[in-house]
Design an enzyme around this catalytic site. Structure first.
Site, short mmCIF file in Angstrom:
data_model
loop_
_atom_site.label_atom_id
_atom_site.label_comp_id
_atom_site.label_asym_id
_atom_site.label_seq_id
_atom_site.Cartn_x
_atom_site.Cartn_y
_atom_site.Cartn_z
N THR A 73 0.83 -1.21 0.00
CA THR A 73 0.00 0.00 0.00
C THR A 73 0.86 1.25 0.00
O THR A 73 0.44 2.30 -0.48
CB THR A 73 -0.93 -0.01 1.23
OG1 THR A 73 -1.63 -1.26 1.28
CG2 THR A 73 -1.95 1.11 1.15
N TYR A 125 6.15 -12.73 2.93
CA TYR A 125 4.87 -12.43 2.28
C TYR A 125 4.62 -13.44 1.16
O TYR A 125 5.34 -13.48 0.17
CB TYR A 125 4.94 -11.01 1.72
CG TYR A 125 3.63 -10.38 1.32
CD1 TYR A 125 2.41 -11.02 1.45
CD2 TYR A 125 3.62 -9.08 0.80
CE1 TYR A 125 1.21 -10.42 1.10
CE2 TYR A 125 2.43 -8.45 0.43
CZ TYR A 125 1.24 -9.13 0.58
OH TYR A 125 0.06 -8.52 0.22
N LYS A 131 2.87 -13.94 6.04
CA LYS A 131 1.70 -13.15 5.67
C LYS A 131 1.13 -13.73 4.38
O LYS A 131 1.84 -13.83 3.38
CB LYS A 131 2.08 -11.67 5.47
CG LYS A 131 0.90 -10.80 5.06
CD LYS A 131 1.34 -9.38 4.74
CE LYS A 131 0.13 -8.54 4.29
NZ LYS A 131 0.53 -7.20 3.82
#
Length: 319
Positions: free
Chosen positions: A56, A143, A168
């Protein structure tokens, strides 16, 4: 950076994980003052952690020096109140460079993004993340998404790699995640390995992920509407099914459906929402593009509907 290990600080949190956008000024340069204001608002609202310069936060669009400055600003603004985790990605050499910059800037940990472009085998992925986490003293969350999807056996190996504290998941295969959780539980008994729901609007799948024991999640909504994000988090945590389902039906599902209307909206739509809330964080950098006016209007209406729903719920509780 604080002396407390990142894993311990993330084990028992009281709110969603905050992924701030990176602010740019009219000249296109990083706007550190606006970024600091954005981070401060999130911390004051109850963020459990700040993940700076991640997806983000347009990690892909930041030059190394910009990255260092933004991470440092997050560290200074949080002042140890919550941990700061920085993104690190690309190939192994560049990922290590970013990891060292994050450590120099005072970050508490790393979110290891998928390697750039290439689709590697499990052995190569393991070697990449082992090299990355060995390069600094920072604890690392790996991730999983896109070209970095792991077998349960690989995650068992990751869990046994010094410095790697969690996974994640941005891939969204619940069958795979259940097998991963089970494999680590049996293959690394007693290991306090952390799992995070990292899908773009994680609240929509929050109930499903909780079913397999994954309670930590990143909230894009927290970046622009922390009141809604926190209300959902607390309702989910306390078993307030009425509020959870109402927000899912009338806020989160419409938001996800709007997000699906444009490429890159997991970032550009969030940034547009931050601007709607009164903080000028500038546009996204190319190759991402801004949503058209009709999607901004739809976004504003969805946020307004979410707040109206919360007001009605609070009014009902007060009776």
């Amino acid at each position: 950076m604080t002396s407390a290990p990142l894993a311990a600080r993330l084990t028992d949190v009281a709110g969603p994980l905050f992924f701030p956008v990176t602010a740019y000024g009219p000249d296109g340069a990083v706007d550190l003052d606006a970024f600091r204001a954005h981070v401060r608002k999130g911390v004051d609202a109850g963020a459990a952690a700040v993940f700076a310069c991640c997806g983000t936060g347009e990690f892909h669009a930041l030059a190394p020096e910009e990255f260092r400055l933004v991470v440092r600003a997050a560290v200074e603004e949080t002042a140890g109140q919550v941990p700061v985790v920085a993104g690190a990605g690309y190939g192994t050499a560049l990922a290590i460079q970013y990891a060292k910059l994050a450590e120099e800037a005072g970050a508490d940990g790393l979110l290891a993004m998928p390697p750039y472009l290439v689709v590697a085998g499990q052995e190569g992925l393991l070697a990449h993340y082992a090299a990355l986490t060995a390069a600094t003293s920072l604890e690392t969350i790996v991730y999983q998404r896109d070209n970095a999807v792991f077998t349960p056996e690989t995650v068992v190996a990751l869990a046994g790699t010094p410095g790697i504290i969690g996974l994640k998941d941005g891939y969204g295969d619940l069958d795979l995640m259940q097998r991963i959780v089970s494999a680590v539980r049996t293959g690394r008994p007693g290991e306090d390995f952390l799992y995070f729901n990292g899908l773009p609007t994680a609240e929509l799948t929050g109930l499903a992920y909780r079913g397999i024991g994954v309670t930590l999640y990143s909230s894009a909504v927290f970046a622009f509407a922390p009141d809604i994000a926190l209300a959902f988090y607390r309702a989910l945590d306390s078993g307030d099914d009425d509020l959870v389902n109402a927000l899912l039906d009338h806020f989160y599902r419409p938001l996800v459906e709007l997000r699906a209307k444009g490429r890159g909206y997991a970032v550009s739509l969030v940034k547009a929402a931050v601007r709607l809330e009164g903080l000028d964080v500038g546009p996204v950098r190319t190759p991402l593009t801004e949503p058209p006016a009709e999607h901004i209007e739809e976004l504003a209406a969805i946020i307004a509907d979410g707040r109206t729903l919360l007001e009605k719920h609070r009014a009902g509780e007060a009776k």
